[in-house]
Structure formats: C-alpha cells, structure tokens
Scaffold this motif. Sequence first.
Motif, mmCIF file in Angstrom:
data_model
loop_
_atom_site.group_PDB
_atom_site.id
_atom_site.type_symbol
_atom_site.label_atom_id
_atom_site.label_comp_id
_atom_site.label_asym_id
_atom_site.label_seq_id
_atom_site.Cartn_x
_atom_site.Cartn_y
_atom_site.Cartn_z
ATOM 1 N N ALA A 99 3.497 -5.548 8.938
ATOM 2 C CA ALA A 99 3.126 -4.785 10.137
ATOM 3 C C ALA A 99 1.673 -4.330 10.071
ATOM 4 C CB ALA A 99 4.052 -3.583 10.288
ATOM 5 N N ILE A 100 1.228 -3.884 8.895
ATOM 6 C CA ILE A 100 -0.162 -3.459 8.738
ATOM 7 C C ILE A 100 -1.103 -4.656 8.900
ATOM 8 C CG2 ILE A 100 -1.854 -2.476 7.142
ATOM 9 C CD1 ILE A 100 0.367 -0.795 5.941
ATOM 10 N N SER A 101 -0.687 -5.795 8.368
ATOM 11 C CA SER A 101 -1.483 -7.009 8.515
ATOM 12 C C SER A 101 -1.698 -7.343 9.983
ATOM 13 C CB SER A 101 -0.790 -8.185 7.815
ATOM 14 O OG SER A 101 -1.495 -9.385 8.033
ATOM 15 N N ILE A 159 0.854 -1.182 0.000
ATOM 16 C CA ILE A 159 0.000 0.000 0.000
ATOM 17 C C ILE A 159 0.896 1.240 0.000
ATOM 18 C CG2 ILE A 159 -1.680 1.306 1.378
ATOM 19 C CD1 ILE A 159 -2.761 -1.316 2.405
ATOM 20 N N ILE A 160 1.990 1.142 0.746
ATOM 21 C CA ILE A 160 2.971 2.229 0.781
ATOM 22 C C ILE A 160 4.265 1.669 1.343
ATOM 23 C CG2 ILE A 160 2.194 2.986 3.060
ATOM 24 C CD1 ILE A 160 3.051 5.797 2.325
ATOM 25 N N LEU A 161 5.387 2.122 0.819
ATOM 26 C CA LEU A 161 6.671 1.719 1.375
ATOM 27 C C LEU A 161 7.053 2.673 2.501
ATOM 28 C CD1 LEU A 161 8.713 0.816 -1.808
ATOM 29 C CD2 LEU A 161 7.521 -0.715 -0.254
ATOM 30 N N ALA A 162 8.029 2.271 3.274
ATOM 31 C CA ALA A 162 8.476 3.111 4.384
ATOM 32 C C ALA A 162 8.915 4.480 3.864
ATOM 33 C CB ALA A 162 9.630 2.439 5.112
ATOM 34 N N LEU A 193 -5.662 0.597 9.250
ATOM 35 C CA LEU A 193 -5.043 0.711 7.925
ATOM 36 C C LEU A 193 -4.510 2.115 7.693
ATOM 37 C CD1 LEU A 193 -7.518 -1.248 5.635
ATOM 38 C CD2 LEU A 193 -5.119 -1.813 6.017
ATOM 39 N N ALA A 194 -5.326 3.100 8.006
ATOM 40 C CA ALA A 194 -4.922 4.489 7.808
ATOM 41 C C ALA A 194 -3.696 4.820 8.644
ATOM 42 C CB ALA A 194 -6.077 5.422 8.159
ATOM 43 N N THR A 195 -3.673 4.310 9.873
ATOM 44 C CA THR A 195 -2.525 4.538 10.745
ATOM 45 C C THR A 195 -1.270 3.891 10.179
ATOM 46 O OG1 THR A 195 -3.921 4.657 12.718
ATOM 47 C CG2 THR A 195 -1.591 4.135 13.056
ATOM 48 N N GLY A 196 -1.414 2.652 9.748
ATOM 49 C CA GLY A 196 -0.268 1.932 9.195
ATOM 50 C C GLY A 196 0.303 2.612 7.962
ATOM 51 N N VAL A 197 -0.594 3.073 7.096
ATOM 52 C CA VAL A 197 -0.166 3.744 5.867
ATOM 53 C C VAL A 197 0.514 5.068 6.186
ATOM 54 C CG1 VAL A 197 -0.991 4.881 3.779
ATOM 55 C CG2 VAL A 197 -1.857 2.619 4.377
ATOM 56 N N SER A 198 -0.089 5.839 7.091
ATOM 57 C CA SER A 198 0.466 7.158 7.420
ATOM 58 C C SER A 198 1.836 7.047 8.078
ATOM 59 C CB SER A 198 -0.487 7.923 8.330
ATOM 60 O OG SER A 198 -0.605 7.287 9.590
ATOM 61 N N GLN A 199 2.059 5.940 8.784
ATOM 62 C CA GLN A 199 3.348 5.740 9.447
ATOM 63 C C GLN A 199 4.368 5.052 8.547
ATOM 64 O OE1 GLN A 199 2.525 3.628 13.101
ATOM 65 N NE2 GLN A 199 1.577 5.414 14.084
ATOM 66 N N GLY A 200 3.941 4.702 7.342
ATOM 67 C CA GLY A 200 4.850 4.064 6.412
ATOM 68 C C GLY A 200 5.221 2.644 6.778
ATOM 69 N N PHE A 211 6.061 4.902 -2.898
ATOM 70 C CA PHE A 211 4.716 4.965 -3.464
ATOM 71 C C PHE A 211 3.921 5.950 -2.622
ATOM 72 C CE2 PHE A 211 4.498 1.426 -6.453
ATOM 73 C CZ PHE A 211 5.632 0.699 -6.118
ATOM 74 N N GLU A 212 3.154 6.772 -3.246
ATOM 75 C CA GLU A 212 2.282 7.676 -2.506
ATOM 76 C C GLU A 212 1.116 6.873 -1.926
ATOM 77 O OE1 GLU A 212 2.792 10.814 -1.801
ATOM 78 O OE2 GLU A 212 4.719 10.641 -2.848
ATOM 79 N N PRO A 213 0.686 7.197 -0.710
ATOM 80 C CA PRO A 213 -0.455 6.492 -0.136
ATOM 81 C C PRO A 213 -1.694 6.701 -0.993
ATOM 82 C CG PRO A 213 0.093 8.422 1.170
ATOM 83 C CD PRO A 213 1.202 8.243 0.178
#
Length: 284
Positions: free
Chosen positions: A182-184, A48-51, A170-177, A60-62
């Motif tokens: 980890a998101i899973s 979804i997004i890389l670190a 999900l939003a938290t995981g993406v925003s934190q990269g 990648f942009e979120p």
Amino acid sequence: MSNLFVMAIKQDPTRTTTLRKQYESDLVRRFNAMIKLIEQVFMDSEPIILATNAPRKFKFEPKAEKIDDFMDWLRQQERKEILEVQYGTPQRKASSSSWQNVYLKRAYKQGVNSAAQQLRKGGTKVKDTWVDASFDRPMHADRVGIIYSRAYGNLEGITSAMDKQISAALATGVSQGLGMAAISKLVVDRVKKVGIARARVLARTEVINAHAEASLNSYEEAGIEGVNVQSEFATAQDNKVCPKCEKLEGRTYSIKSARSIIPVHPNCRCAWLPVVKSPGRTLG
C-alpha cells in the motif's frame, strides 16, 4: 503548397511537434524506470511498520531513519536515472552536459532555421552558411547555455517537488500502519502525478522556449547585420489556442520587449515571426 502542409504550419508554427514528443517520451521512460526500482525496493525490503492491529509480538515501531534512508536512496536513483549526474557535480557543469541538451539544441537549431526562412520571405538574403555556423558565433553559443541551465534547473525542481510529496506519502503510510504494498502504491502515485505529469509539461515548454529564444536571437543578430526587424506573435491558430495567446496573435514587439513572453504558459505552442521593414544586406 498543399493544404495539409498549410494546416501543419498553422497547428504548429514552430514545427517541433515530433521533437517535443521525443523529448517527452525520453523523460517519461526515465521516470518509469524509477517506478520499477521503487516497486522492487519495496518488494525486497523489510516492513517499515506493520499494521497497528497486528499481534503485539509482530509489531514494529515506526522508524524515521528508515524513511530517511529510503529518501537518500531515492535521490541517488534520481541523479542516476533522471538527471544523469554524479553527486556533488556543480550545477553549471551538470547543465552543460545534460542529456536534455540533445533535444534543446535541436529545438534551438530549428528556431534559427525558422528565423532564416521567415527573413527570406521578408526579402532578406540569408545564406545557408549563416544558419549552419550559428553555434560558432557568440550570439548563439553563449545564450544556448542559458537555455540548458534553465531546463536542467526545472527538471531538478521537479524531482525536488516529487521528493517532498513522496516523503509526505511515506509518513502518512507509516502513521496509518499501511503495509509495504500500500505504501509503495502511494509513492508510485506521487511519481506519476507529480514527476511524470510535470515532466511532460517541461518537455513541451522547454522546446518552445528554446525555439523562441533562437528566433529572437537570430532576429537580433540580423538587426546587427543591418536588417530592421520586429517580432510578430503567431499562435497555432487552432481550437486549442488559449484566450491569453489568442489576444496576442498578430501583435508586434521590439526584440527587447519580446524577451520572456514565449512560452506564454506551460504547453505553449506559439512562435515569433519577423516584421522586416528593410531587407538590409546579405546574411552569411
């Protein structure tokens, strides 16, 4: 009567412990199936997004649409694995054919059986046919549908509450990269701590609700047949009884005023006993 049997009755006045555990196990199995699907989809999906500290060419942009796509997929899987209902099915139809009804019907039937046994102890003559044909009478056939609807709506509510927290995770995981693994874990954590935890409570509580309503409906029906009945509150009488239920132990209520008291709280184990003032005529 053996001491073990007496102890079993005190600890479980509804005698539905096994049924509650079976219902709970079925629910947990369904949510665990969701966890496996979620873990697999994260394993197979593109990031979804890389670190944020990754080299620029690999960033990648979120994308909010990716989260939306995942949530759409999740709801589809919930309908399939947990609710077992097709998209667009009216709630009334979905609740009347829900897989949960197998357990709720058994709980309701046990409530009718228990009511008959208690009425007999009070001197009322109750034929087996009165119990066996209970679902053929409007008093029970109509009201059990309300129980089915309540349980289905509560399960649907659990999945909705779980979805909101998963979306936030999900939003938290993406925003934190965070990475996909980890998101899973964040998503699975919400399934366990929201979905499974609340589903366990639902199984225990809905069985007690069905049993209590069946008992009251049976006592009301017995009153119509000529038996003067009031309901007495009975707890499990062990060290797990909460102060709120303990205060209600032994109190008597009219059938009307007894409605909606049990379950007193989630995981309640209490039941209704009849106070038969006059045996009346034979039931059945």
